[in-house]
Design a protein around this motif. Structure first.
Motif, PDB file in Angstrom:
ATOM      1  N   ASP A 117       0.848  -1.191   0.000  1.00  0.00           N
ATOM      2  CA  ASP A 117       0.000   0.000   0.000  1.00  0.00           C
ATOM      3  C   ASP A 117       0.882   1.238   0.000  1.00  0.00           C
ATOM      4  O   ASP A 117       1.458   1.617   1.029  1.00  0.00           O
ATOM      5  N   ASP A 120      -2.923   5.865  -3.178  1.00  0.00           N
ATOM      6  CA  ASP A 120      -3.587   5.792  -4.479  1.00  0.00           C
ATOM      7  C   ASP A 120      -2.807   6.498  -5.580  1.00  0.00           C
ATOM      8  O   ASP A 120      -2.732   6.003  -6.717  1.00  0.00           O
ATOM      9  N   GLU A 123       0.079   4.289  -6.725  1.00  0.00           N
ATOM     10  CA  GLU A 123      -0.324   3.078  -7.451  1.00  0.00           C
ATOM     11  C   GLU A 123      -0.956   3.423  -8.790  1.00  0.00           C
ATOM     12  O   GLU A 123      -0.753   2.704  -9.779  1.00  0.00           O
ATOM     13  N   ASP A 124      -1.710   4.529  -8.853  1.00  0.00           N
ATOM     14  CA  ASP A 124      -2.246   4.964 -10.145  1.00  0.00           C
ATOM     15  C   ASP A 124      -1.108   5.191 -11.136  1.00  0.00           C
ATOM     16  O   ASP A 124      -1.153   4.713 -12.286  1.00  0.00           O
ATOM     17  N   THR A 158      -9.641  -3.949  -0.069  1.00  0.00           N
ATOM     18  CA  THR A 158      -8.763  -3.668  -1.216  1.00  0.00           C
ATOM     19  C   THR A 158      -9.474  -3.750  -2.563  1.00  0.00           C
ATOM     20  O   THR A 158      -8.849  -3.541  -3.603  1.00  0.00           O
ATOM     21  N   ARG A 161      -9.359  -0.594  -4.865  1.00  0.00           N
ATOM     22  CA  ARG A 161      -7.998  -0.356  -5.333  1.00  0.00           C
ATOM     23  C   ARG A 161      -7.605  -1.377  -6.394  1.00  0.00           C
ATOM     24  O   ARG A 161      -6.988  -1.030  -7.423  1.00  0.00           O
ATOM     25  N   ARG A 164      -9.372  -0.604  -9.668  1.00  0.00           N
ATOM     26  CA  ARG A 164      -8.840   0.596 -10.319  1.00  0.00           C
ATOM     27  C   ARG A 164      -7.515   0.288 -11.019  1.00  0.00           C
ATOM     28  O   ARG A 164      -7.276   0.740 -12.152  1.00  0.00           O
ATOM     29  N   THR A 165      -6.660  -0.471 -10.370  1.00  0.00           N
ATOM     30  CA  THR A 165      -5.386  -0.839 -10.991  1.00  0.00           C
ATOM     31  C   THR A 165      -5.619  -1.699 -12.226  1.00  0.00           C
ATOM     32  O   THR A 165      -4.986  -1.491 -13.275  1.00  0.00           O
TER      33      THR A 165
END
Length: 430
Positions: A117, A120, A123-124, A158, A161, A164-165
């Motif tokens: 983690d 965001d 990771e984006d 999660t 997330r 989205r990934t």
């Protein structure tokens, strides 16, 4: 002279039986198509997503060969793994060529445990960068033949997330042009059939949005939780997966350490060969038999570095061989120094089995009738399929050459493929 007996069942009787079995016929046709005959990688390498570069595979290959050379070379490694001098001499140049040309067959850019983690925004950015890097590597020809991502799981904490990934990565690849032919998506820590159905919905929507053919985005399921092996109703959810989303799942991957820890196995005894691992993998094997879904074993975290290189190679080689003998033709590798033992053990497995398998195939193909056998073995079609599939896997991974198969078995690769996958041959000729 007595009259010949006539059939007692009428056309109506036969039609009634056909009607009773119509649903069975559809189930076998749709849900049990068998293996599609395509190449299965012998391993999957996991790397934190932000560490991937266009030269990543070549860099690992160079590191792997350097590790082998630093400890006496590939023939010595073969001897460590129990190969006699002739076998080690035959295997070593093939492993060296593999490490130079295709050191990684299947690569997973990891956004789950290997990424953690990071927030965001980070990771984006990493997901967008990963899509761009994979597209560039595929276009340049430097990407492994199979490549993709593992995103975070669909548990509540999660889920958003992970989705989205997945979205950013697939959308980035689609924007760059044609998706890589060997694209693989991995859904980890699955506990229920509902999570797999949700994944099916997600990739179906991505296909629609990006005008991809239906079914283009297949995915792997990681079997890392006991709830997927034995559900709360006393049934096996993993056995339901192929039928809940027919044709969508490409593989089941066993997760050694998450699964073992979930069953309270102490860290010292968590292993690919622990009895709890064998039980889970046998259930997985039964669950997907005939469906065309591939299987992968997990990893060992005993890495060949420092003072423990030779012991770690021996352990890894033994585990690779153990998996192959049990019908698990793929596994995970975590470090460049595991590549030499992966390929050395795999190549030895196929080369040791080739002479006997090829001889039995030649006898099967050439015999005039079922009474003509060689060596006291009369193989049935199912066994011939298994023999041909074994030899074909050896060719596909580079352990043996097509010319060797032709010389020993008397068949070329097209005929070998037809023997291994007769349903495909029938379909292509119809």
């Amino acid at each position: 002279m007595a009259a010949s007996p006539k059939p007692s069942l009428s056309a109506g009787d036969l039609a009634a039986i056909d009607g009773q079995l119509a649903a069975t016929d559809r189930l076998l046709e749709q849900n049990y198509p068998g293996d599609d005959g395509s190449r299965q990688p012998v391993h999957t390498v996991y790397v934190p997503a932000d560490r991937f570069t266009p030269s990543f595979a070549a860099d690992w290959g160079a590191e792997a060969l350097a590790a082998a050379n630093a400890h006496g070379g590939l023939e010595k490694l073969g001897a460590l793994l129990g190969q006699d001098a002739a076998l080690a001499e035959a295997v070593a140049p093939r492993v060296e060529a593999k490490l130079a040309s295709e050191p990684i067959e299947d690569l997973r850019l990891d956004f789950e445990d290997g990424f953690g983690d990071r927030g965001d925004d980070a990771e984006d950015a990493a997901a967008v960068a990963a899509a761009s890097a994979v597209a560039a590597a595929a276009a340049a020809g430097s990407a492994p033949p199979f490549i993709g991502i593992r995103f975070k799981c669909f548990e509540a904490a999660t889920r958003s997330r992970g989705l989205r990934t997945l979205d950013l990565f697939v959308s980035g690849l689609a924007a760059a042009g044609e998706l890589p032919e060997g694209l693989v998506l991995t859904l980890p820590k699955v506990t229920t059939v509902a999570q797999v159905k949700a994944m099916d919905y997600a990739v179906s929507r991505l296909e629609e949005v990006h005008s991809l053919p239906a079914g283009r985005l297949r995915f792997e399921v990681q079997v890392e939780t006991p709830q997927l092996i034995l559900g709360p109703e006393g049934t096996s959810p993993v056995a339901q997966l192929p039928h809940a989303v027919p044709g969508r799942i490409s593989g089941l991957h066993y997760g050694t350490y998450d699964y073992s820890a979930s069953l309270q196995i102490s860290a010292e005894y968590q292993s690919m060969e622990h009895p709890v691992a064998d039980f889970a993998k046998e259930v997985m094997q039964l669950a997907v038999a005939g469906t065309g879904i591939r299987l992968s074993d997990g990893s060992t975290n005993i890495i060949p570095v420092g003072d423990n290189v030779e012991n770690a190679w021996q352990l890894h080689g033994r585990l690779v061989r153990r998996s192959l003998e049990r019908g698990y033709y793929q596994g995970w590798d975590l470090h460049p120094a595991q590549l030499p033992s992966r390929f050395a053990a795999t190549y030895a497995f196929y080369r040791q089995g080739l002479p006997a398998a090829a001889a039995r195939l030649r006898t099967y193909v050439e015999r005039d009738n079922a009474e003509q056998t060689e060596g006291g073995v009369m193989d049935e079609p199912a066994t011939a399929r298994a023999l041909a599939a074994f030899v074909l896997r050896g060719v596909q991974c580079g352990a043996v050459g097509a010319e060797e198969v032709q010389a020993l078995a008397g068949v070329g690769i097209p005929q070998l493929t037809g023997l291994a996958h007769p349903r495909l041959a029938t379909t292509s000729n119809s």
